[in-house]
Enzyme design. Sequence first.
Site, short mmCIF file in Angstrom:
data_model
loop_
_atom_site.label_atom_id
_atom_site.label_comp_id
_atom_site.label_asym_id
_atom_site.label_seq_id
_atom_site.Cartn_x
_atom_site.Cartn_y
_atom_site.Cartn_z
N HIS A 1 0.32 -7.74 10.20
CA HIS A 1 1.19 -7.98 9.03
C HIS A 1 1.01 -6.89 7.97
CE1 HIS A 1 -2.18 -10.30 7.05
NE2 HIS A 1 -1.57 -9.92 5.95
N ASP B 1 -2.36 -11.14 15.17
CA ASP B 1 -2.23 -10.37 13.92
C ASP B 1 -3.20 -9.19 13.94
OD1 ASP B 1 -1.45 -9.60 11.41
OD2 ASP B 1 -2.49 -11.23 10.35
N GLN C 1 -5.96 -12.54 -0.94
CA GLN C 1 -4.85 -11.59 -0.83
C GLN C 1 -5.31 -10.17 -1.16
OE1 GLN C 1 -4.12 -14.79 -1.36
NE2 GLN C 1 -2.95 -14.76 0.52
N GLY C 2 -4.90 -9.22 -0.33
CA GLY C 2 -5.33 -7.82 -0.50
C GLY C 2 -6.50 -7.47 0.40
N ASP C 3 -7.19 -8.50 0.92
CA ASP C 3 -8.29 -8.26 1.87
C ASP C 3 -7.78 -8.20 3.30
OD1 ASP C 3 -10.44 -8.25 0.00
OD2 ASP C 3 -10.41 -10.45 -0.06
N SER C 4 -6.56 -8.66 3.52
CA SER C 4 -5.99 -8.69 4.87
C SER C 4 -6.18 -7.37 5.58
CB SER C 4 -4.50 -8.96 4.81
OG SER C 4 -4.27 -10.33 4.77
#
Length: 258
Positions: free
Chosen positions: A78, A124, A213-216
Site C-alpha cells: 500500500h 501487503d 500511521q506513517g510507520d507502514s
Amino acid sequence: MSRTLRRVLVAAAALLAGAVFVPAAGAQQTSGAQPYIVGGTNASVADHPYAVYLVDERENQFCGGTLVAADTVVTAAHCAVAVHSSELGVVAGRQDKRGTDGMRLGVRRVWVAPDYEDPTTGNDIAVLTLAGSAPYRTARVAGPQDEALYAPGTMATVLGWGRLSEGGEKSDTLRSAQVPVVDDLSCGQSYDTYDPQTMLCAGYPEGGVDACQGDSGGPLVVGDTLIGVVSWGDGCAQAGKPGVYTRVSSYVEDLPGI
Ligand code: ARG
C-alpha cells in the site's frame, strides 16, 4: 462503503477529535515513557542501519522500509502504490528527517505482490529496486526455516518515523518499540479478516505500544532478521487491537533480488 474508505473516515474523525484523543492515549502510558512510535523510545540508524523511509514528490516522508540488499528495499504494497515510481524516493542513513545525513535514492523498479488488493486482505508487501546502492548494513529476510521467530510471545522491534499517538503528529526522528508476537487465535478474535498465512500480529493485550500511521512499510525485526512489514491495525495502540504485519517468511521465495 469500502473498508479502506471507512478507515480513512475514522482516521479523519480521530484527527478532528485529536484534542480529546491525545490526552486519553497519554493516560494509557503505564510508565513515564513518552508516546513515541506509540509507546516507544528514540532509536539510532547506527543500531538499525537497514531502517529507511519513503518520500513522495514533495519529499515528504509517508512510509518506512527495510534495506535487504544494497539496492533493494522491502516495504508495504500500500506504500509502493501510493506514489508513482518516478516520484518515489528512498532515504537511507538519516535518523532525523530535518537533517541531510545519508542519502536519497530514486526507485528503478517496483514489484508488488501479485495478489495484493488491500492491506486487510493480505499480501501487503512490495520490493523497490533502487537506482543506486546504499552502503549500509542490511537486514536478513526471514524464510520458512525461521518459524520459531513467529512463536507467540517472541519480542520483536518495530521501527519508524510515524505518528507518536493515534491521530497525532509524525516523528521527526527514528523511533522503536518492543512488541510481543500475538498468537493466531487471539489475533483472529481481534480482526475478522486476519489471515495467519500472510499476516502476523504483535502488541500487548492492554495496548499502549504499537506502530501507527506513517510507520507502514517499516520493519518488524527480531535481532537483524526481518519478520514483518508494518501493514494495518484498528487505530493505534488500542487494547485488544494489536498491530498487523505482513508475514515476510511467506513471501521470501517470491521477492525479486533477495
Ligand atoms: N496503515 C498505516 C500506515 O499506512 C500503518 C498502520 C499500522 N497501525 C497499527 N496500529 N499498527 O502507515
